[in-house]
Design an enzyme around this catalytic site. Structure first.
Site, PDB file in Angstrom:
ATOM      1  N   TRP A  96       0.854  -1.210   0.000  1.00 21.34           N
ATOM      2  CA  TRP A  96       0.000   0.000   0.000  1.00 21.34           C
ATOM      3  C   TRP A  96       0.885   1.253   0.000  1.00 21.34           C
ATOM      4  O   TRP A  96       0.545   2.245  -0.622  1.00 21.34           O
ATOM      5  CB  TRP A  96      -0.958  -0.014   1.204  1.00 21.34           C
ATOM      6  CG  TRP A  96      -2.177  -0.861   0.978  1.00 21.34           C
ATOM      7  CD1 TRP A  96      -2.282  -1.940   0.150  1.00 21.34           C
ATOM      8  CD2 TRP A  96      -3.472  -0.684   1.571  1.00 21.34           C
ATOM      9  NE1 TRP A  96      -3.555  -2.452   0.209  1.00 21.34           N
ATOM     10  CE2 TRP A  96      -4.302  -1.713   1.071  1.00 21.34           C
ATOM     11  CE3 TRP A  96      -4.000   0.211   2.484  1.00 21.34           C
ATOM     12  CZ2 TRP A  96      -5.647  -1.845   1.441  1.00 21.34           C
ATOM     13  CZ3 TRP A  96      -5.345   0.078   2.867  1.00 21.34           C
ATOM     14  CH2 TRP A  96      -6.153  -0.936   2.337  1.00 21.34           C
ATOM     15  N   ASP A 101       4.277   0.129  11.213  1.00 24.03           N
ATOM     16  CA  ASP A 101       3.952  -1.290  11.446  1.00 24.03           C
ATOM     17  C   ASP A 101       4.738  -1.776  12.661  1.00 24.03           C
ATOM     18  O   ASP A 101       5.801  -1.243  12.982  1.00 24.03           O
ATOM     19  CB  ASP A 101       4.298  -2.156  10.228  1.00 24.03           C
ATOM     20  CG  ASP A 101       3.495  -3.466  10.216  1.00 24.03           C
ATOM     21  OD1 ASP A 101       2.556  -3.598   9.419  1.00 24.03           O
ATOM     22  OD2 ASP A 101       3.791  -4.360  11.057  1.00 24.03           O
ATOM     23  N   ASP A 126       3.517   0.809  17.253  1.00 18.95           N
ATOM     24  CA  ASP A 126       2.193   0.250  17.499  1.00 18.95           C
ATOM     25  C   ASP A 126       1.159   1.360  17.282  1.00 18.95           C
ATOM     26  O   ASP A 126       1.288   2.452  17.862  1.00 18.95           O
ATOM     27  CB  ASP A 126       2.184  -0.236  18.965  1.00 18.95           C
ATOM     28  CG  ASP A 126       0.925  -0.972  19.332  1.00 18.95           C
ATOM     29  OD1 ASP A 126      -0.082  -0.852  18.601  1.00 18.95           O
ATOM     30  OD2 ASP A 126       0.944  -1.665  20.365  1.00 18.95           O
ATOM     31  N   ASP A 159      -4.621  -1.296   6.506  1.00 18.67           N
ATOM     32  CA  ASP A 159      -4.938  -2.661   6.068  1.00 18.67           C
ATOM     33  C   ASP A 159      -4.613  -3.631   7.195  1.00 18.67           C
ATOM     34  O   ASP A 159      -4.242  -4.774   6.971  1.00 18.67           O
ATOM     35  CB  ASP A 159      -4.079  -2.945   4.810  1.00 18.67           C
ATOM     36  CG  ASP A 159      -4.433  -4.239   4.126  1.00 18.67           C
ATOM     37  OD1 ASP A 159      -5.590  -4.688   4.252  1.00 18.67           O
ATOM     38  OD2 ASP A 159      -3.545  -4.813   3.464  1.00 18.67           O
ATOM     39  N   LYS A 176      -9.495  -1.753   6.609  1.00 15.17           N
ATOM     40  CA  LYS A 176     -10.053  -3.093   6.452  1.00 15.17           C
ATOM     41  C   LYS A 176     -11.088  -3.336   7.546  1.00 15.17           C
ATOM     42  O   LYS A 176     -10.889  -2.943   8.696  1.00 15.17           O
ATOM     43  CB  LYS A 176      -8.917  -4.118   6.588  1.00 15.17           C
ATOM     44  CG  LYS A 176      -9.294  -5.519   6.111  1.00 15.17           C
ATOM     45  CD  LYS A 176      -8.463  -6.607   6.749  1.00 15.17           C
ATOM     46  CE  LYS A 176      -7.005  -6.641   6.435  1.00 15.17           C
ATOM     47  NZ  LYS A 176      -6.701  -7.220   5.113  1.00 15.17           N
TER      48      LYS A 176
HETATM   49  N1  SAM Z   1      -1.120  -3.293   3.564  1.00 16.76           N
HETATM   50  C1  SAM Z   1       0.048  -4.146   3.711  1.00 16.76           C
HETATM   51  C2  SAM Z   1       0.645  -4.302   2.331  1.00 16.76           C
HETATM   52  O1  SAM Z   1      -0.029  -3.992   1.366  1.00 16.76           O
HETATM   53  O2  SAM Z   1       1.804  -4.718   2.235  1.00 16.76           O
HETATM   54  C3  SAM Z   1      -0.300  -5.484   4.324  1.00 16.76           C
HETATM   55  C4  SAM Z   1      -0.668  -5.355   5.785  1.00 16.76           C
HETATM   56  S1  SAM Z   1      -0.723  -6.909   6.616  1.00 16.76           S
HETATM   57  C5  SAM Z   1      -2.190  -7.613   5.957  1.00 16.76           C
HETATM   58  C6  SAM Z   1      -1.241  -6.481   8.247  1.00 16.76           C
HETATM   59  C7  SAM Z   1      -0.168  -5.814   9.101  1.00 16.76           C
HETATM   60  O3  SAM Z   1      -0.795  -5.288  10.273  1.00 16.76           O
HETATM   61  C8  SAM Z   1       0.940  -6.738   9.618  1.00 16.76           C
HETATM   62  O4  SAM Z   1       2.173  -6.379   9.031  1.00 16.76           O
HETATM   63  C9  SAM Z   1       0.957  -6.480  11.148  1.00 16.76           C
HETATM   64  O5  SAM Z   1       2.258  -6.403  11.686  1.00 16.76           O
HETATM   65  C10 SAM Z   1       0.259  -5.139  11.235  1.00 16.76           C
HETATM   66  N2  SAM Z   1      -0.286  -4.820  12.566  1.00 16.76           N
HETATM   67  C11 SAM Z   1      -1.185  -5.547  13.297  1.00 16.76           C
HETATM   68  N3  SAM Z   1      -1.421  -4.934  14.477  1.00 16.76           N
HETATM   69  C12 SAM Z   1      -0.686  -3.772  14.495  1.00 16.76           C
HETATM   70  C13 SAM Z   1      -0.512  -2.715  15.445  1.00 16.76           C
HETATM   71  N4  SAM Z   1      -1.151  -2.715  16.627  1.00 16.76           N
HETATM   72  N5  SAM Z   1       0.316  -1.690  15.132  1.00 16.76           N
HETATM   73  C14 SAM Z   1       0.978  -1.682  13.957  1.00 16.76           C
HETATM   74  N6  SAM Z   1       0.864  -2.666  13.005  1.00 16.76           N
HETATM   75  C15 SAM Z   1       0.041  -3.697  13.280  1.00 16.76           C
END
Ligand code: SAM
Length: 246
Positions: free
Chosen positions: A55, A80, A96, A121, A161
């Site tokens: 993204w 992330d 976070d 996402d 999402k």
């Molecule tokens: N949009 C990304 C792409 O196109 O490459 C894919 C995202 S992936 C489906 C979901 C991401 O959410 C993971 O890398 C995970 O580490 C992150 N994530 C989940 N909880 C999070 C949080 N509390 N803070 C930051 N990142 C988080």
């Protein structure tokens, strides 16, 4: 983890490889844009839960295409929990999205200005227990909304999402408090078998006198803090004892 042969047969997986996107999810954002024209006039964008970064790649491409020669270079911040390979034109924060310090870091990169567009996402690790996964996804979406109220300027757009589970209408109602226009969109590249969809929230309009907070009763166990909320941040309902106990 390696990709299964089913993944490799997937048209968007193959297209992503051919076109150099880090993940097939890139097509979801591109298809949302085809419908909603989300990048028009965007100078500052934030990609929440960005790894591995497809993204952010879309943001870099679209914002630089839209940028006129006289305007300053667009600014993009990606956040992330996990580290992400560097991307030219993208500032990365390994952090976070539920933390106030992350919001502060984003704003400092924008030199005190707010974002025009926030995308998320985010997905937690799925457990396979559908109710649990829907619940955790909803909490992550609310965390994304929470941090967005710190970093998005009025009029801005928020895209995230969402799982269309049985409690999705509650989420829509919560989003409608901050955005007059909320649309649920399912890009063609999002698998039909998945309850995943994306909410496109336009024209950020926080309630009058609303002060962004990061209080999340599920993550922050000092419940007393909720009583510190004032004004439109706090709803006080009348408490009336009833019945004669004699
Ligand atoms: N949009 C990304 C792409 O196109 O490459 C894919 C995202 S992936 C489906 C979901 C991401 O959410 C993971 O890398 C995970 O580490 C992150 N994530 C989940 N909880 C999070 C949080 N509390 N803070 C930051 N990142 C988080």
């Amino acid at each position: 983890m390696g990709k299964s042969s089913k993944d490799k047969r997937d048209i968007y997986y193959r297209l992503a490889k051919e076109q150099g996107w880090r993940a097939r999810s890139a097509f979801k954002l591109l298809q949302i844009d085809e419908e909603f024209n989300i990048f028009e006039g965007v100078q500052r964008a934030v990609d929440l839960c960005a790894a591995p970064g497809s993204w952010s790649q879309v943001l870099t491409k679209k914002l630089s295409e839209n940028n006129s020669k006289d305007s300053p270079l667009p600014k993009i911040v990606a956040v992330d929990l996990q580290a992400m390979a560097p991307l030219e034109g993208v500032i990365q924060i390994q952090g976070d999205i539920t933390k106030l310090s992350t919001a502060e870091q984003i704003i400092s990169y924008f030199e005190g200005e707010l974002a025009d567009l926030v995308v998320c996402d985010g997905a937690p690790d799925v457990t396979g227990l559908h109710d649990m996964d829907e619940y955790i996804q909803a909490q992550l979406l609310l965390s994304a909304l929470n941090i967005t109220t710190h970093i998005l300027h009025p009029g801005g757009t928020f895209i995230a999402k969402i799982f269309r589970g049985k409690d999705v209408t509650l989420l829509y109602s919560q989003l409608k408090i901050f955005f007059p226009t909320v649309t649920c969109s399912k890009p063609r590249s999002s698998r039909n078998s998945s309850i995943e969809a994306f909410i496109v929230c336009q024209n950020y309009t926080p309630p009058k006198d609303y002060v962004p907070t990061m209080i999340n009763p599920l993550l922050d166990l000092s419940y007393g803090k909720q009583n510190e909320l004032l004004g439109p941040n706090r709803v006080i309902v009348p408490f009336i004892a009833c019945g004669d106990l004699r």
